[in-house]
Design a protein around this motif. Structure first.
Motif, PDB file in Angstrom:
ATOM      1  N   TYR A  74      -7.818   3.208   8.164  1.00  0.00           N
ATOM      2  CA  TYR A  74      -6.901   3.362   9.142  1.00  0.00           C
ATOM      3  C   TYR A  74      -7.116   4.479   9.840  1.00  0.00           C
ATOM      4  O   TYR A  74      -6.817   4.460  11.040  1.00  0.00           O
ATOM      5  CB  TYR A  74      -5.619   3.691   8.309  1.00  0.00           C
ATOM      6  CG  TYR A  74      -5.126   2.354   7.925  1.00  0.00           C
ATOM      7  CD1 TYR A  74      -4.210   1.599   8.860  1.00  0.00           C
ATOM      8  CD2 TYR A  74      -5.450   1.812   6.776  1.00  0.00           C
ATOM      9  CE1 TYR A  74      -3.500   0.389   8.697  1.00  0.00           C
ATOM     10  CE2 TYR A  74      -4.837   0.544   6.712  1.00  0.00           C
ATOM     11  CZ  TYR A  74      -3.751  -0.154   7.467  1.00  0.00           C
ATOM     12  OH  TYR A  74      -3.163  -1.298   6.993  1.00  0.00           O
ATOM     13  N   THR A  78     -10.461   5.340   0.447  1.00  0.00           N
ATOM     14  CA  THR A  78     -10.829   3.970   1.381  1.00  0.00           C
ATOM     15  C   THR A  78      -9.459   3.693   2.293  1.00  0.00           C
ATOM     16  O   THR A  78      -9.912   3.335   3.427  1.00  0.00           O
ATOM     17  CB  THR A  78     -10.863   3.007   0.211  1.00  0.00           C
ATOM     18  OG1 THR A  78      -9.649   2.945  -0.556  1.00  0.00           O
ATOM     19  CG2 THR A  78     -11.954   3.097  -0.692  1.00  0.00           C
ATOM     20  N   GLY A  79      -8.305   3.967   1.867  1.00  0.00           N
ATOM     21  CA  GLY A  79      -7.355   3.648   2.792  1.00  0.00           C
ATOM     22  C   GLY A  79      -7.302   4.567   4.050  1.00  0.00           C
ATOM     23  O   GLY A  79      -6.958   4.069   5.194  1.00  0.00           O
ATOM     24  N   SER A  85       0.889  -1.189  -0.065  1.00  0.00           N
ATOM     25  CA  SER A  85       0.006  -0.025   0.127  1.00  0.00           C
ATOM     26  C   SER A  85       0.859   1.277   0.013  1.00  0.00           C
ATOM     27  O   SER A  85       0.845   2.197  -0.694  1.00  0.00           O
ATOM     28  CB  SER A  85      -0.939   0.065   1.303  1.00  0.00           C
ATOM     29  OG  SER A  85      -1.638  -1.053   1.249  1.00  0.00           O
ATOM     30  N   PHE A  93      -8.287   4.821  -4.013  1.00  0.00           N
ATOM     31  CA  PHE A  93      -7.050   4.198  -3.065  1.00  0.00           C
ATOM     32  C   PHE A  93      -6.961   4.918  -1.988  1.00  0.00           C
ATOM     33  O   PHE A  93      -6.965   4.525  -0.740  1.00  0.00           O
ATOM     34  CB  PHE A  93      -5.948   4.186  -3.794  1.00  0.00           C
ATOM     35  CG  PHE A  93      -4.877   3.056  -3.167  1.00  0.00           C
ATOM     36  CD1 PHE A  93      -5.111   1.807  -3.308  1.00  0.00           C
ATOM     37  CD2 PHE A  93      -3.916   3.830  -2.594  1.00  0.00           C
ATOM     38  CE1 PHE A  93      -4.008   1.124  -2.410  1.00  0.00           C
ATOM     39  CE2 PHE A  93      -2.967   3.001  -1.880  1.00  0.00           C
ATOM     40  CZ  PHE A  93      -3.018   1.617  -1.633  1.00  0.00           C
ATOM     41  N   ASP A 149      -5.242  -6.987  10.068  1.00  0.00           N
ATOM     42  CA  ASP A 149      -5.356  -5.472   9.827  1.00  0.00           C
ATOM     43  C   ASP A 149      -4.695  -4.746  11.160  1.00  0.00           C
ATOM     44  O   ASP A 149      -5.282  -5.087  12.227  1.00  0.00           O
ATOM     45  CB  ASP A 149      -6.612  -5.185   9.448  1.00  0.00           C
ATOM     46  CG  ASP A 149      -6.665  -3.867   8.729  1.00  0.00           C
ATOM     47  OD1 ASP A 149      -5.407  -3.431   8.148  1.00  0.00           O
ATOM     48  OD2 ASP A 149      -7.574  -3.304   8.479  1.00  0.00           O
ATOM     49  N   SER A 195     -12.270  -2.647   4.072  1.00  0.00           N
ATOM     50  CA  SER A 195     -11.157  -3.109   4.209  1.00  0.00           C
ATOM     51  C   SER A 195     -10.918  -3.897   2.929  1.00  0.00           C
ATOM     52  O   SER A 195      -9.557  -4.048   2.315  1.00  0.00           O
ATOM     53  CB  SER A 195     -10.764  -3.790   5.432  1.00  0.00           C
ATOM     54  OG  SER A 195     -11.941  -4.895   5.323  1.00  0.00           O
ATOM     55  N   TYR A 215      -9.960  -1.577  -0.429  1.00  0.00           N
ATOM     56  CA  TYR A 215      -8.453  -0.999  -0.509  1.00  0.00           C
ATOM     57  C   TYR A 215      -7.554  -2.204  -0.574  1.00  0.00           C
ATOM     58  O   TYR A 215      -6.432  -1.858  -1.252  1.00  0.00           O
ATOM     59  CB  TYR A 215      -8.277  -0.068   0.505  1.00  0.00           C
ATOM     60  CG  TYR A 215      -7.602  -0.606   1.670  1.00  0.00           C
ATOM     61  CD1 TYR A 215      -8.404  -0.578   2.914  1.00  0.00           C
ATOM     62  CD2 TYR A 215      -6.055  -0.830   1.724  1.00  0.00           C
ATOM     63  CE1 TYR A 215      -7.808  -1.136   4.095  1.00  0.00           C
ATOM     64  CE2 TYR A 215      -5.728  -1.418   3.030  1.00  0.00           C
ATOM     65  CZ  TYR A 215      -6.590  -1.657   4.032  1.00  0.00           C
ATOM     66  OH  TYR A 215      -6.002  -1.778   5.220  1.00  0.00           O
ATOM     67  N   SER A 216      -7.731  -3.428  -0.529  1.00  0.00           N
ATOM     68  CA  SER A 216      -6.947  -4.461  -0.433  1.00  0.00           C
ATOM     69  C   SER A 216      -7.316  -5.537  -1.873  1.00  0.00           C
ATOM     70  O   SER A 216      -6.345  -6.155  -2.146  1.00  0.00           O
ATOM     71  CB  SER A 216      -6.843  -5.270   0.789  1.00  0.00           C
ATOM     72  OG  SER A 216      -8.089  -5.972   0.971  1.00  0.00           O
TER      73      SER A 216
END
Length: 314
Positions: free
Chosen positions: A257, A252-253, A106, A249, A178, A273, A276-277
Motif C-alpha cells: 500500500y 507485505t501489507g 485486513s 502480514f 486494489d 498483492s 497478503y491476500s
C-alpha cells in the motif's frame, strides 16, 4: 463530461493469453482456495467442538481463521471464474465490494493479531491475573473493536476511492480490485478523501505494530528470566507462530500500500498483492497447528471419533 458514472465495469489483469495456462491457473487457484477453506474451517470447528480449546487464545484464533476464509473468498473465486470463462471484466459494484471486503478483513485481522499479542503478554508476564484480565467480556470487546475498525476502514477506503473520477483506461493492473491500482486509473487531481483514509490507516497499523512490539519486548524480557531452558522453549513456542504471522502480514501489507505505484504491472507487485491476500489464509493454520499440541491433539481426537463411529456403523 467523463466521470465515474460512465465506468460500468473494470478489466482485471489477465494472467496469460494462453487458454491452456489459464486453465492451469484456474485449477491451481481452485486447489489453493479449497485447501485454505478446509484448513481454516477445521480450526474453527475444532475450537468450537473441543472444550480444551475454549480459551482466549483459541477464541481469537477462531476469528482469525474466519477472517482468513473471508479474505481469500473476496478475491480468488472471481479470479478462478474469469480464468474459466476467459473474461477479464468485473462490474463497478463488484469492484467496490472487493475493495471493501479486502480492507475490512485486513483491518480486522490486524486488530485480532494485536489482541492475540496482548493475550500472550498477559499469559506470560501476568499469569496470576490472566483469568481476571482476559475474561470472556474483554475478549468479545476486543473482537468487536477489531471488526468495527476494519468496517470503518472498509467504508473509508471504498468511498474515498470510488468517489474519484475514472476516465480513459479501465484496465486494473492487478488480479483483483486494489486501491493503489485503482488510483492509477483516476483522472481526479485531488485525492483528499483517500489520502486521509490512507493516513488514518497507516496510523492504525502503526499503533497496532507498536502495541505488538511493546508486548513482545515485555514477553521476551520475562521469558529470558525463566531459570530453566525447557520452560523458556515452551514460552517461546507459544509466541513464535504469532510473531511470524504478524511480521509477514504487516510487512507485505505496508509494502503493497505504501510503495510507489507504477503504470505497468510488474511481477513483484503481483506477488506482493497475492501474498497478503492469499498466502496468509493458507499459511496461518499451518503455522499455528504445527506449533500447537492442543490443536493437534484435538484433531487426532476428532478423527479417532469419526473412525470409531464409522466402524460401529459397519
Amino acid at each position: 463530461m467523463m466521470n465515474q458514472t460512465l465506468t460500468m465495469e473494470f478489466l482485471l489483469l489477465r494472467f496469460t493469453e494462453s487458454r491452456v495456462l489459464l486453465r492451469v491457473h484456474a485449477v491451481l487457484f481452485l486447489l489453493i482456495y479449497l485447501v485454505a477453506i478446509a484448513e481454516n474451517l477445521t480450526i474453527i470447528l475444532l475450537t468450537i467442538l473441543d472444550q480444551r480449546l475454549h480459551t482466549p487464545m483459541y477464541f481469537f484464533l477462531r476469528h482469525l481463521s474466519f477472517l482468513d476464509m473471508c479474505l481469500i473468498s473476496a478475491t480468488v473465486p472471481k479470479s478462478i471464474l474469469n480464468s474459466i470463462t476467459y473474461t477479464d471484466s468485473i462490474s463497478f459494484l463488484g469492484c467496490v465490494l472487493q475493495v471493501f471486503l479486502v480492507v475490512l478483513m485486513s483491518g480486522s485481522e490486524i486488530g485480532i493479531l494485536t489482541a492475540m499479542s496482548y493475550d500472550r503478554y498477559i499469559a506470560i508476564c501476568r499469569p496470576l491475573h490472566y483469568e481476571a484480565v482476559m475474561s470472556k467480556e474483554v475478549c468479545v470487546q476486543l473482537v468487536l473493536v477489531s471488526w468495527l475498525s476494519g468496517g470503518v476502514f472498509g467504508i473509508l477506503y471504498s468511498a474515498g476511492t470510488f468517489s474519484l473520477n475514472f476516465c480513459g483506461s479501465t484496465k486494473i493492473h492487478q488480479l483483483f480490485c486494489d486501491v493503489p491500482a485503482l488510483l492509477n486509473l483516476t483522472c481526479s487531481v485531488k485525492h483528499v478523501t483517500i489520502n486521509v483514509s490512507v493516513a488514518i490507516g497507516v496510523c492504525y497499523g502503526f499503533s497496532c505494530l507498536v502495541c505488538i512490539v511493546v508486548s513482545y519486548v515485555y514477553i521476551f524480557s520475562t521469558v529470558l528470566k525463566i531459570p530453566t531452558r525447557q520452560k523458556q522453549c515452551k514460552a517461546f513456542s507459544t509466541c513464535l507462530p504469532h510473531l511470524i504471522v504478524v511480521s509477514a502480514f504487516l510487512l507485505t501489507g505496508v509494502i503493497a500500500y505504501l510503495k510507489p505505484t507504477s503504470d505497468e504491472p510488474s511481477l513483484p507487485d503481483l506477488l506482493m498483492s497475492m501474498f497478503y491476500s492469499v498466502v496468509p489464509p493458507i499459511l496461518n493454520p499451518v503455522i499455528y497447528c504445527l506449533r500447537s499440541k492442543d490443536i493437534k491433539s484435538a484433531l487426532v481426537k476428532v478423527l479417532w471419533n469419526v473412525k470409531k463411529s464409522g466402524v460401529m456403523e459397519r
